[in-house]
Scaffold this motif. Structure first.
Motif, PDB file in Angstrom:
ATOM      1  N   LEU A  41       0.835  -1.202   0.000  1.00 33.10           N
ATOM      2  CA  LEU A  41       0.000   0.000   0.000  1.00 33.10           C
ATOM      3  C   LEU A  41       0.868   1.249   0.000  1.00 33.10           C
ATOM      4  O   LEU A  41       1.513   1.566   1.006  1.00 33.10           O
ATOM      5  CB  LEU A  41      -0.911   0.017   1.229  1.00 33.10           C
ATOM      6  CG  LEU A  41      -1.722  -1.248   1.469  1.00 33.10           C
ATOM      7  CD1 LEU A  41      -2.632  -1.067   2.684  1.00 33.10           C
ATOM      8  CD2 LEU A  41      -2.558  -1.592   0.242  1.00 33.10           C
ATOM      9  N   GLU A  42       0.879   1.939  -1.106  1.00 31.63           N
ATOM     10  CA  GLU A  42       1.705   3.137  -1.240  1.00 31.63           C
ATOM     11  C   GLU A  42       0.800   4.368  -1.277  1.00 31.63           C
ATOM     12  O   GLU A  42      -0.167   4.416  -2.040  1.00 31.63           O
ATOM     13  CB  GLU A  42       2.551   3.048  -2.519  1.00 31.63           C
ATOM     14  CG  GLU A  42       3.201   4.349  -2.975  1.00 31.63           C
ATOM     15  CD  GLU A  42       4.111   4.996  -1.940  1.00 31.63           C
ATOM     16  OE1 GLU A  42       4.926   4.293  -1.314  1.00 31.63           O
ATOM     17  OE2 GLU A  42       4.005   6.237  -1.740  1.00 31.63           O
ATOM     18  N   GLY A  43       1.141   5.369  -0.470  1.00 31.92           N
ATOM     19  CA  GLY A  43       0.339   6.592  -0.409  1.00 31.92           C
ATOM     20  C   GLY A  43       0.422   7.433  -1.674  1.00 31.92           C
ATOM     21  O   GLY A  43      -0.561   8.011  -2.127  1.00 31.92           O
ATOM     22  N   HIS A  68      20.865   8.007  -5.957  1.00 32.14           N
ATOM     23  CA  HIS A  68      21.569   8.032  -7.234  1.00 32.14           C
ATOM     24  C   HIS A  68      22.660   6.956  -7.268  1.00 32.14           C
ATOM     25  O   HIS A  68      22.759   6.186  -8.203  1.00 32.14           O
ATOM     26  CB  HIS A  68      22.176   9.417  -7.446  1.00 32.14           C
ATOM     27  CG  HIS A  68      23.001   9.523  -8.682  1.00 32.14           C
ATOM     28  ND1 HIS A  68      22.487   9.950  -9.881  1.00 32.14           N
ATOM     29  CD2 HIS A  68      24.303   9.228  -8.913  1.00 32.14           C
ATOM     30  CE1 HIS A  68      23.446   9.912 -10.797  1.00 32.14           C
ATOM     31  NE2 HIS A  68      24.552   9.491 -10.243  1.00 32.14           N
ATOM     32  N   PHE A  69      23.486   6.929  -6.217  1.00 33.76           N
ATOM     33  CA  PHE A  69      24.585   5.962  -6.171  1.00 33.76           C
ATOM     34  C   PHE A  69      24.059   4.645  -5.620  1.00 33.76           C
ATOM     35  O   PHE A  69      23.630   4.587  -4.467  1.00 33.76           O
ATOM     36  CB  PHE A  69      25.709   6.460  -5.263  1.00 33.76           C
ATOM     37  CG  PHE A  69      26.286   7.770  -5.727  1.00 33.76           C
ATOM     38  CD1 PHE A  69      27.098   7.814  -6.841  1.00 33.76           C
ATOM     39  CD2 PHE A  69      26.001   8.946  -5.052  1.00 33.76           C
ATOM     40  CE1 PHE A  69      27.634   9.019  -7.281  1.00 33.76           C
ATOM     41  CE2 PHE A  69      26.537  10.148  -5.488  1.00 33.76           C
ATOM     42  CZ  PHE A  69      27.349  10.192  -6.600  1.00 33.76           C
ATOM     43  N   THR A  70      24.060   3.621  -6.405  1.00 26.78           N
ATOM     44  CA  THR A  70      23.523   2.352  -5.925  1.00 26.78           C
ATOM     45  C   THR A  70      24.433   1.217  -6.383  1.00 26.78           C
ATOM     46  O   THR A  70      25.158   1.335  -7.363  1.00 26.78           O
ATOM     47  CB  THR A  70      22.115   2.087  -6.493  1.00 26.78           C
ATOM     48  OG1 THR A  70      22.212   1.844  -7.900  1.00 26.78           O
ATOM     49  CG2 THR A  70      21.183   3.252  -6.241  1.00 26.78           C
ATOM     50  N   SER A 310       5.629  -2.637   8.222  1.00 27.41           N
ATOM     51  CA  SER A 310       5.708  -1.202   7.957  1.00 27.41           C
ATOM     52  C   SER A 310       7.046  -0.852   7.327  1.00 27.41           C
ATOM     53  O   SER A 310       8.098  -1.127   7.884  1.00 27.41           O
ATOM     54  CB  SER A 310       5.531  -0.410   9.249  1.00 27.41           C
ATOM     55  OG  SER A 310       5.826   0.954   9.005  1.00 27.41           O
ATOM     56  N   ASP A 311       6.968  -0.218   6.146  1.00 26.25           N
ATOM     57  CA  ASP A 311       8.163   0.312   5.480  1.00 26.25           C
ATOM     58  C   ASP A 311       8.327   1.791   5.834  1.00 26.25           C
ATOM     59  O   ASP A 311       9.088   2.517   5.219  1.00 26.25           O
ATOM     60  CB  ASP A 311       8.016   0.127   3.954  1.00 26.25           C
ATOM     61  CG  ASP A 311       9.195   0.717   3.176  1.00 26.25           C
ATOM     62  OD1 ASP A 311      10.317   0.716   3.716  1.00 26.25           O
ATOM     63  OD2 ASP A 311       8.993   1.172   2.031  1.00 26.25           O
ATOM     64  N   LEU A 312       7.580   2.250   6.840  1.00 27.17           N
ATOM     65  CA  LEU A 312       7.680   3.656   7.235  1.00 27.17           C
ATOM     66  C   LEU A 312       8.655   3.771   8.394  1.00 27.17           C
ATOM     67  O   LEU A 312       9.018   2.781   9.026  1.00 27.17           O
ATOM     68  CB  LEU A 312       6.315   4.196   7.654  1.00 27.17           C
ATOM     69  CG  LEU A 312       5.137   3.805   6.764  1.00 27.17           C
ATOM     70  CD1 LEU A 312       3.874   4.485   7.238  1.00 27.17           C
ATOM     71  CD2 LEU A 312       5.418   4.156   5.321  1.00 27.17           C
ATOM     72  N   GLY A 529      20.190   3.954   6.061  1.00 26.74           N
ATOM     73  CA  GLY A 529      19.774   4.553   4.790  1.00 26.74           C
ATOM     74  C   GLY A 529      20.655   4.144   3.633  1.00 26.74           C
ATOM     75  O   GLY A 529      21.858   3.972   3.789  1.00 26.74           O
ATOM     76  N   GLY A 530      20.029   4.018   2.485  1.00 28.27           N
ATOM     77  CA  GLY A 530      20.788   3.680   1.285  1.00 28.27           C
ATOM     78  C   GLY A 530      20.116   2.543   0.549  1.00 28.27           C
ATOM     79  O   GLY A 530      19.554   1.632   1.167  1.00 28.27           O
ATOM     80  N   ILE A 531      20.182   2.607  -0.765  1.00 27.70           N
ATOM     81  CA  ILE A 531      19.579   1.564  -1.603  1.00 27.70           C
ATOM     82  C   ILE A 531      20.379   0.277  -1.439  1.00 27.70           C
ATOM     83  O   ILE A 531      21.601   0.303  -1.365  1.00 27.70           O
ATOM     84  CB  ILE A 531      19.589   2.034  -3.071  1.00 27.70           C
ATOM     85  CG1 ILE A 531      18.710   3.274  -3.232  1.00 27.70           C
ATOM     86  CG2 ILE A 531      19.167   0.929  -4.021  1.00 27.70           C
ATOM     87  CD1 ILE A 531      17.297   3.145  -2.731  1.00 27.70           C
ATOM     88  N   GLY A 532      19.668  -0.834  -1.391  1.00 29.45           N
ATOM     89  CA  GLY A 532      20.353  -2.117  -1.325  1.00 29.45           C
ATOM     90  C   GLY A 532      20.898  -2.450   0.050  1.00 29.45           C
ATOM     91  O   GLY A 532      21.646  -3.403   0.203  1.00 29.45           O
TER      92      GLY A 532
END
Ligand SMILES: Cc1cc2nc3c(=O)[nH]c(=O)nc-3n(C[C@H](O)[C@H](O)[C@H](O)COP(=O)(O)OP(=O)(O)OC[C@H]3O[C@@H](n4cnc5c(N)ncnc54)[C@H](O)[C@@H]3O)c2cc1C
Lengths: 560, 270
Positions: A41-43, A68-70, A310-312, A529-532
């Motif tokens: 469920l995305e707002g 950006h950097f991933t 929860s992904d919040l 924090g950070g992608i991946g």
């Protein structure tokens, strides 16, 4: 007329993921693979949260407004869900970080590991590149060049493996060393107990003697680890930052921009029957007898499931979604005191006709086309004592340290033929320190100063060369991302006291919550924090263990 | 020559509506700690007008005066950073008022206490309540002529002021003997950016604080107007899923519901 959603309660789900951000797109795949029927469920109207791209700053250009950097090829999900087959492709330039100093001298880091299989991202040592980096450092410090070689050996032998394991493993209890803490007990690991508590500046000064590497280390740390010079960075960021600053790790450019990560994960999820519902902002978690049984939507209606993830961030999850379910004064107090005043950046792209031509290239051929290039004064003293001070007072440092990333050199989907787009970054203050009006002004000022600064190093960066710019600041980030409080990229400061088993604070660092059937998976938890990064992967493992679902990591033959 | 610019601290007009809280009992709107206030935008243009005057008249001294309940010093000190010589703040709980009279009377008392002014510049109105009364009462209290809605201000022959007044389709030039009160409007242009070094110097300066009790403020005549109630429009959303076999069916059903609920009316009943 039926109010919304009530009818949906019939559509039965085994799991609801609240938020459709980066970690939601990961965990939903793992839960679905375990056989659960999952709804995300995305707002907002778009999935991916911080992992998206947009057409900017001009038509035909592609920009990443957030991450950006991933290096998502290094995440277990890359192999587990065949994301390469789903269109997620990386390009690996052979250099990583570079820096040009005000006096015209510079440093190029050549990747110590080379990707030998672009399909899996498998790397091998690259002795020729190690030699080249060594020579670069030797030109300004023999001692640092020797340290570089020693650190590379230690990185190969101990750090790299421990770092990976640490990232994808739940924090260990207090007194039980985690994978990185364990390195403190190995005499030749290069990491001593004191390094756990050293500030960024102390680490920079401890590991290096040259103003070049000290400056670069202190400037690169907020970009990769979110800490300012006086923060205790913790082992997680120390190892991460060292691997990037010394270019042990190869650079990686994701084809099509960060959006490709989200697109591939969602494609994989759809094959596993995950349902992605955008425009579904969650307002409350429904709790009965101490257990989560579903969610209430902001636009009315509810949905039910015996498992809620929860992904919040912790604050939104507890202060808003669980506002009617008291969790006790001590916990609430801690939720309210999570520190968010780090990781705020001015961040965005400059679209241009021709690439910058750096004058430093005459002295050090090739400098300028590094995937991460910093420019600024060779002035560790300024970095150490005044960089953050200026930023909090003025909104930007008096001596700019601009990071640029010219991805369109390698990924031609980012700009129209014959043109380029370059990301720029420098650090700024928490959103609440200035009014919305002042943020508008400071952002304009930052942009003008950054372009002026750029011209000092690359005289062709004149107004005529620039097609457009779009810069975001913390005020913009905060407006669209309720969990990125104060508008930083870290979703909760990433210094030692808010990392690992302390993230975001000890009582809620375990991915489970005081509410039964409710779990958390966002970057507000370990590994930050950070992608991946690992939070959603770890949450998936914990849920699998709690519910007796298949142990997917074991069937993949992974230690973690 | 002394130019006094009157400043008001207001809620940042860019504050997202969701962050504003209506305190119905106190009849106040609050912006919350996460949203710092700003200097009223029209007043900022007043500072800009004063700075332009100083560009052509070297001996112009710029004094900014603000009266209110409590100030955010960092915000108000922007006036010093752009070049004001002095910033005077009068802070008192009683000055958190909707009534323009005590505000104007306090401003007048400050101006008298510091030895008067040759020119007083105010913004045309506060962006919070849009009353626009303070400059009128202030001019009355100081016994000075009032020239309103200036988009250009100049001093002629040391003793007179000339303004170009913004009109809907044209402009009007007015002139008066100094001392005078002028209100400025947005056509004048935005306040300039302070240099970095000026900002750092301003950060070290402190505003001068004057206690309300030290001032000789004229009594507010009664009866004064009173705010009785403050409300914001209540909005609500109901969402309905339309069940139909196909697109045209759904369209027909939508039209039916819109008519039934009165959201859309047909015929002459407008
Ligand atoms: C400016 C910026 C630059 C960054 N740069 C980098 C970078 O270069 N490299 C990198 O690795 N990382 C970077 N990051 C960090 C990265 O984007 C985040 O770490 C990552 O997106 C966090 O994932 P998440 O799932 O925890 O949160 P998010 O991705 O933010 O996902 C949370 C989702 O929940 C949704 N949501 C919130 N509230 C509700 C609700 N009540 N109901 C339903 N949905 C809701 C949000 O809309 C969002 O989609 C950057 C971040 C920012 C802001």
């Amino acid at each position: 007329m039926q109010p919304t959603g009530e009818n949906m309660a019939d559509a039965s789900y085994d799991a609801i993921v609240i938020g459709g951000g980066h970690h939601a797109t990961i965990i939903s795949c793992y839960l679905a693979k375990a056989g659960l029927k999952v709804a995300v469920l995305e707002g907002h109207t778009a999935l991916g949260g911080g992992a998206v791209s947009e057409e900017a700053p001009a038509p035909g250009f592609r920009q990443n407004p957030h991450a950006h950097f991933t290096r998502f090829y290094g995440h277990p999900a890359y192999a587990d869900f065949n994301l390469r087959e789903e269109g997620l492709e990386y390009i690996f330039p052979e250099q990583n970080e570079g820096m040009i100093f005000e006096d015209g001298s510079s440093f190029i880091g050549y990747s110590g590991y080379r990707v030998v299989d672009p399909k899996t991202g498998r790397t091998e040592e690259a002795p020729d590149n190690v030699r080249k980096t060594y020579d670069q450092i030797k030109s300004f410090s023999q001692r640092d060049a020797d340290s570089y070689l020693r650190l590379f050996e230690q990185y190969q032998k101990y750090w790299k493996k421990a770092f990976h394991k640490h990232r994808f493993t739940a924090p260990t209890p207090w007194r039980e060393p985690d994978a990185l803490e364990a390195l403190c007990d190995i005499p030749d690991s290069g990491i001593e107990p004191v390094h756990q508590f050293m500030s960024v500046r102390q680490c920079a000064y401890d590991y290096f003697e040259s103003p070049e590497l000290r400056t670069l280390f202190m400037r690169a740390t907020p970009t990769s680890g979110g800490c300012f010079p006086d923060d205790a960075m913790g082992l997680q960021s120390l190892v991460h930052v060292m691997g990037l600053v010394l270019s042990f790790e190869p650079a990686a450019i994701v084809k099509g921009g960060t959006q490709s990560i989200t697109d591939a994960l969602v494609k994989a999820g759809k094959k596993l029957d995950v349902e992605y519902l955008t425009g579904h902002e969650v307002d409350q978690i429904i709790v009965e007898n101490g257990a989560a049984i579903g969610v209430q939507l902001a636009r009315g209606g509810s949905m039910r499931a015996p498992l809620v993830v929860s992904d919040l961030g912790v604050p939104q999850t507890f202060l808003r979604l669980l506002r009617n379910h008291p969790i006790g004064d001590k916990l609430l107090h801690r939720v309210r005191n999570i520190h968010y005043d780090r990781g705020q950046i001015f961040w965005g792209n400059v679209a241009m006709h021709e690439l910058p031509k750096y004058t430093a290239d005459n002295v050090n051929p090739g400098v300028g086309s590094q995937p991460r290039l910093y420019t600024g004064a060779k002035d560790p003293e300024y970095m150490a004592s005044r960089y953050q001070h200026d930023i909090f007072l003025l909104g930007f440092p008096q001596q700019p340290y601009i990071l640029t990333a010219p991805d369109s050199i390698w990924d031609r989907t980012r700009a129209p033929d014959g043109q380029h787009t370059i990301l720029i970054e420098d650090f700024t203050a928490p959103a609440r320190l200035f009014s919305g009006r002042d943020w508008g002004r400071i952002k304009e000022e930052f942009t003008n100063r950054a372009l002026e600064e750029w011209r000092k190093y690359a005289p062709n960066m004149t107004k005529d060369n620039i097609i457009g710019t779009r810069i975001y600041g913390p005020y913009d980030v905060q407006a669209g991302k309720p969990d990125m409080i104060e508008g930083g990229w870290t979703e909760g400061s990433m210094f030692a006291s808010q990392l690992g088993r302390f993230r975001p604070f000890p009582e809620l660092s375990g991915f489970r919550t005081p509410v039964k059937n409710l779990y958390m998976c966002s970057s507000n938890l370990h590994s930050a924090g950070g992608i991946g990064r690992g939070s959603s992967y770890i949450a998936a493992k914990i849920i699998s263990q709690d519910r007796g679902l298949p142990r997917f990591w074991e069937s993949a033959g992974r230690e973690f | 020559m002394r130019v006094v610019v009157c400043l008001k601290q207001v809620i940042d007009p860019l504050t997202p509506a969701t962050a504003l809280v209506l305190d119905a009992s106190a009849k106040k709107i609050r912006g919350g700690a996460a949203n710092p206030p700003v200097i009223n935008g029209f007043d900022e243009q007043g500072i800009e007008a004063a700075l332009r005057l100083r560009e052509t008249n070297e001996d112009v001294e710029i004094v900014c005066v603000a009266v209110g309940e409590r100030f955010n010093n960092d915000v108000m000190k922007r006036s010093l950073a752009v070049g004001a010589d002095q910033l005077i703040l009068v802070q008192d709980p009683s000055l958190d008022t909707w009534n323009a009279y005590p505000i104007a009377a306090t401003l007048a008392a400050v101006i008298r206490q510091i030895g008067g002014a040759d020119l007083v510049i105010c913004g045309r109105q506060g962006s919070d309540w849009d009353n626009g009364l303070t400059p009128f009462i202030l001019a009355e209290q100081l016994g000075m002529p009032l020239l309103t809605l200036a988009k250009r201000v100049s001093i002629t022959g040391e003793t007179r002021i000339e303004i170009e007044r913004a009109l809907a389709d044209g402009s009007m030039t007015m002139d008066a003997a100094l001392p005078a009160v002028v209100t400025v409007t947005s056509e004048l242009g935005a306040l300039r950016m302070p240099s970095v070094s000026a900002r750092l110097t301003a950060a070290r300066k402190q505003p001068r604080q004057i206690a309300l009790a030290e001032l000789d403020v004229a009594a507010t005549p009664s009866p004064a107007p009173e705010v009785v109630d403050l409300t914001i429009p209540v909005t609500s959303r109901i969402c309905t899923f339309i069940e139909a076999a196909d697109g045209p069916g759904a369209g027909a059903r939508l039209a039916e519901i819109l008519l039934q609920t009165g959201a859309v009316r047909l015929g002459g009943e407008r």
